[in-house]
Every structure is written in C-alpha cells, then in structure tokens.
Design a protein around this motif. Structure first.
Motif, PDB file in Angstrom:
ATOM      1  N   GLN A   1       0.728  -1.148   0.047  1.00 37.24           N
ATOM      2  CA  GLN A   1       0.054   0.070   0.051  1.00 37.24           C
ATOM      3  C   GLN A   1       0.782   1.136  -0.013  1.00 37.24           C
ATOM      4  OE1 GLN A   1      -3.419   0.060   2.739  1.00 37.24           O
ATOM      5  NE2 GLN A   1      -3.146  -1.983   3.102  1.00 37.24           N
ATOM      6  N   LYS A   2       2.104   1.357   0.742  1.00 37.70           N
ATOM      7  CA  LYS A   2       2.882   2.352   0.875  1.00 37.70           C
ATOM      8  C   LYS A   2       3.602   2.703  -0.305  1.00 37.70           C
ATOM      9  CE  LYS A   2       3.300   2.252   5.918  1.00 37.70           C
ATOM     10  NZ  LYS A   2       3.782   1.845   7.100  1.00 37.70           N
ATOM     11  N   LYS A   3       4.099   1.633  -0.858  1.00 37.29           N
ATOM     12  CA  LYS A   3       5.110   1.367  -2.009  1.00 37.29           C
ATOM     13  C   LYS A   3       4.419   1.895  -3.357  1.00 37.29           C
ATOM     14  CE  LYS A   3       8.408  -1.252  -4.589  1.00 37.29           C
ATOM     15  NZ  LYS A   3       9.109  -2.239  -4.912  1.00 37.29           N
ATOM     16  N   TYR A   4       3.060   1.690  -3.347  1.00 36.15           N
ATOM     17  CA  TYR A   4       2.150   1.985  -4.628  1.00 36.15           C
ATOM     18  C   TYR A   4       1.035   2.988  -4.408  1.00 36.15           C
ATOM     19  CZ  TYR A   4       4.925  -1.835  -6.419  1.00 36.15           C
ATOM     20  OH  TYR A   4       5.923  -2.703  -6.947  1.00 36.15           O
ATOM     21  N   ASN A   5       1.250   3.562  -3.080  1.00 36.76           N
ATOM     22  CA  ASN A   5       0.295   4.706  -2.729  1.00 36.76           C
ATOM     23  C   ASN A   5      -1.207   4.322  -2.844  1.00 36.76           C
ATOM     24  OD1 ASN A   5      -0.338   7.372  -1.863  1.00 36.76           O
ATOM     25  ND2 ASN A   5      -0.604   8.000  -3.991  1.00 36.76           N
ATOM     26  N   LEU A   6      -1.441   3.280  -2.202  1.00 40.72           N
ATOM     27  CA  LEU A   6      -2.871   2.747  -2.351  1.00 40.72           C
ATOM     28  C   LEU A   6      -3.832   2.628  -1.379  1.00 40.72           C
ATOM     29  CD1 LEU A   6      -1.600  -1.224  -3.793  1.00 40.72           C
ATOM     30  CD2 LEU A   6      -2.078   0.867  -5.085  1.00 40.72           C
ATOM     31  N   GLU A   7      -3.231   3.318  -0.325  1.00 40.33           N
ATOM     32  CA  GLU A   7      -4.127   3.384   0.939  1.00 40.33           C
ATOM     33  C   GLU A   7      -5.558   4.076   0.575  1.00 40.33           C
ATOM     34  OE1 GLU A   7      -0.764   4.604   0.616  1.00 40.33           O
ATOM     35  OE2 GLU A   7       0.143   4.381   2.548  1.00 40.33           O
ATOM     36  N   ASN A   8      -5.745   5.173  -0.150  1.00 40.77           N
ATOM     37  CA  ASN A   8      -7.084   5.552  -0.354  1.00 40.77           C
ATOM     38  C   ASN A   8      -7.578   5.531  -1.622  1.00 40.77           C
ATOM     39  OD1 ASN A   8      -6.726   7.037   2.197  1.00 40.77           O
ATOM     40  ND2 ASN A   8      -5.370   8.579   1.214  1.00 40.77           N
TER      41      ASN A   8
ATOM     42  N   ASN B   1       3.063   2.800 -18.074  1.00 44.82           N
ATOM     43  CA  ASN B   1       3.189   4.069 -17.141  1.00 44.82           C
ATOM     44  C   ASN B   1       2.089   3.725 -16.041  1.00 44.82           C
ATOM     45  OD1 ASN B   1       0.522   4.013 -18.236  1.00 44.82           O
ATOM     46  ND2 ASN B   1       0.913   5.662 -19.443  1.00 44.82           N
ATOM     47  N   LEU B   2       1.906   2.139 -15.739  1.00 37.72           N
ATOM     48  CA  LEU B   2       0.921   1.961 -14.683  1.00 37.72           C
ATOM     49  C   LEU B   2       1.729   0.894 -13.445  1.00 37.72           C
ATOM     50  CD1 LEU B   2      -2.143   1.969 -14.352  1.00 37.72           C
ATOM     51  CD2 LEU B   2      -2.185  -0.452 -15.312  1.00 37.72           C
ATOM     52  N   PRO B   3       2.022   1.795 -12.401  1.00 34.88           N
ATOM     53  CA  PRO B   3       3.060   1.056 -11.466  1.00 34.88           C
ATOM     54  C   PRO B   3       2.235  -0.071 -10.705  1.00 34.88           C
ATOM     55  CG  PRO B   3       2.174   3.195 -10.554  1.00 34.88           C
ATOM     56  CD  PRO B   3       1.866   3.318 -12.099  1.00 34.88           C
ATOM     57  N   PHE B   4       1.027  -0.161 -10.611  1.00 33.57           N
ATOM     58  CA  PHE B   4       0.376  -1.175  -9.846  1.00 33.57           C
ATOM     59  C   PHE B   4      -1.026  -1.677 -10.522  1.00 33.57           C
ATOM     60  CE2 PHE B   4      -2.970  -2.566  -6.681  1.00 33.57           C
ATOM     61  CZ  PHE B   4      -2.272  -3.564  -6.300  1.00 33.57           C
ATOM     62  N   GLU B   5      -1.335  -2.638 -10.591  1.00 35.50           N
ATOM     63  CA  GLU B   5      -2.759  -3.072 -11.045  1.00 35.50           C
ATOM     64  C   GLU B   5      -3.119  -4.493 -10.343  1.00 35.50           C
ATOM     65  OE1 GLU B   5      -5.101  -3.009 -15.334  1.00 35.50           O
ATOM     66  OE2 GLU B   5      -3.313  -4.018 -15.089  1.00 35.50           O
TER      67      GLU B   5
END
Length: 330
Positions: free
Chosen positions: A41-48, A178-182
């Motif tokens: 969550q922190k690495k890919y800024n997923l929290e919100n 350009n998609l760091p997380f999916e």
C-alpha cells in the motif's frame, strides 16, 4: 507435537468479525490484518484508492482488512508479506526465485481475504448482490476446497506432486508502461493478476497447474522476454478465459496422520472421467474477455473477430513466433 488440525469455517458459515479467518479462534473486532500488505500500500500509494464490493459499497485498500488473531498475524501473515516484499525489491528475478507455494499462499490470502469480506458484508449489505455467494452451494464447495490448501499458510503441509494453482510471472517492457500497480480478480473463476512495477503475476487458483500445462508453449515463448503492456493484457485474457471454461474442482485427501508426524501430506484427485476438464472454447466469448482487457487501447470485439481464421493477437506473428512490440499504434 505440531498442531495439524485444520479449521473449517464453511461447516457453520462462521464468517464474522469475531473469528480469526485463518484459525477460527474468537477474537475482538480490533484484531485485524490487511488483505493487501501495508508495504505494498505504501510503495504504490494505494491507501486511499477505492475498491467496489459486490454489494455496491465502497472501501479502500487501507480499509480492506479481515479478522485475524495476533498469533496468526505475527507468525504467519507478517513473515509472508516480508518475504514477498524482499523478493519484489529485485523485481522479476526476485519474484521468480520465490517458492511457488509461498506465492500461492500470498495470492490466496488476498483472494480469500476479499471473499471473506464479501461473505461478511452479505449479512448486512448495502444492496443485496444479484447472486449472493453465501446462497450458492456449488461456489461455497469450491471455496471450501480452496481454503483447505490455503491453510498451508498456518498448518505445516506438503502437496504431493502438485501445486494447487497455475502461476505465470511476466516482465513488462518499460517504454510505454506507465502503470505502477494493477490488481484484478474474478471471484467465481478464481483468476487473479497483480502488477508490482515491472512484474505481473497471473494466477488461476485451484486448478492443480492444469492451465499452466495447457498454456505451456505460449508461456515458454514469452516468459523470458519483456512484454509490451498490450501483450500482457492479451496473455491475462487467455488465462482468465481458460479459468472461465475450466470445469473441474480438485479433491484433496490428507494421508493418515501418525503420532509423530510434523506435517500433513495431501494427495489430489481430479474427476476428468465424468467431467470434461475444459468446456468448449468459444471465439466470441474469448473475444469479449479480450476486449475487456484491451480497453485502455480502445480495441473492440469486431476488430478481434475480423478474421475468423486467426483472431487478433499481439503475442505472435503469422508463423507463431514471438512478436516484438516496443511502440503500439492503432
């Protein structure tokens, strides 16, 4: 003596916020563990980042937690997440070196965590889903079988000559990525994919590796190459469609436990005599799946089906050799 007793929440549909999802002991509602690891969550800024549940309620990655006792969280969940985090720091090479069983457990924990959330929500839904999971005996039977092997995360367990899933690990060519997380999953077909930077992991749970064998030639062709994102999307479509037409559920059998045993040994059997392993492959149904995966490139079903003798593909050329794509243009 090792605790080799398995927990079965499905026998009494014991899906509540007061029972640990992994061992079943009674806990307080404050005892939780994230479905998606905090490091991720922190690495890919997923929290919100928002997630839509089946009852149409909205949650976020940081809010998506499941009931978990302190012992299971500390002894099993945290070490697993730390192992995956460390491996992911080396990108593709690190993930490839992981024990497939640990990847299965990690993916299985996220998949099952989402399922448990849905089952708990169905007791007090925002809007009752059209096909509630808790009212589908066939689906519940499949999930129960899956949970049996997922408990390898807590109970020492050896899979005799099989892995409970098909795993594919892909590399993404960075030029147009350009998609760091999916993250994508299909609850009913048990297909799953997750993208961690330049690495994409695609998985079909509970197939004993049958789909990886069926797709072995294609995977061998691409696994050591960097793929354009559109090629990754196509390969995911192939795996997700194979999961859709996959038509059997393995049975798992625990070998007789002796007093001094320190682990369970599981054997498996698939009924491929009375059931076809795969339902018929239908071009239109596959094209619909591929269209969904290719939405970012606005490729429609009609284009995919334009040549009935050879459906649109970005993975191979007319000779069946790998097609290199650095820049994609319509």
């Amino acid at each position: 003596m090792a605790d080799l007793k398995l927990y079965d929440p499905f026998s009494k549909m014991q899906f509540t916020d007061e029972h640990c999802f992994l061992c079943g002991i009674t806990i307080t509602t404050a005892d939780r563990t994230p479905v998606f690891g905090e490091w991720m969550q922190k690495k890919y800024n997923l929290e919100n980042k928002e997630l839509l549940l089946l009852d149409k309620s909205i949650t976020t990655f940081s809010q998506l937690t499941i009931p978990c006792c302190n012992q299971c969280h500390t002894n099993y969940i945290l070490p697993l997440e730390e192992e995956i985090e460390k491996a992911s720091e080396a990108d593709y090479e690190g993930i490839k070196l992981l024990d497939p069983k640990r990847l299965f457990q990690w993916i299985g924990k996220m998949y099952y965590g989402t399922l448990v959330t849905e089952l708990i929500r169905e007791k007090d839904p925002l809007i009752m889903p059209e096909n509630p999971v808790s009212e589908n005996p066939q689906m519940l039977g499949k999930f129960r079988t899956f949970y049996q092997v997922l408990q390898s995360l807590r109970v020492p367990m050896v899979f005799s000559d099989f892995q409970p899933c098909s795993l594919f690990i892909l590399q993404v060519e960075p030029t147009e990525d350009n998609l760091p997380f999916e993250y994508q999953d299909e609850l009913s077909t048990m297909a799953f994919s997750i993208k961690l930077g330049p690495v994409v992991i695609v998985c079909k749970l509970l197939d004993n590796g049958i789909i990886s064998k069926a797709m072995g030639r294609m995977y061998k062709l691409i696994e050591s190459r960097q793929l354009h994102p559109i090629q990754v999307a196509e390969f995911k479509a192939q795996v997700f469609y194979a999961a859709y037409i996959f038509n059997v559920v393995p049975d798992y059998f625990i070998r007789t436990i002796k007093p001094d045993d320190k682990q369970l040994v599981l054997d498996t059997l698939i009924d491929d005599v009375t059931n076809e392993v795969f339902n018929p492959w239908e071009p239109v149904a596959y094209a619909h799946m591929l269209e969904e995966m290719l939405k970012p490139w606005s490729i429609r079903e009609q284009q995919i089906l334009a040549d009935p003798t050879r459906l649109l593909t970005f993975l191979t050329d007319e000779k069946g050799e790998f097609k290199t794509i650095e820049h994609f243009a319509q």
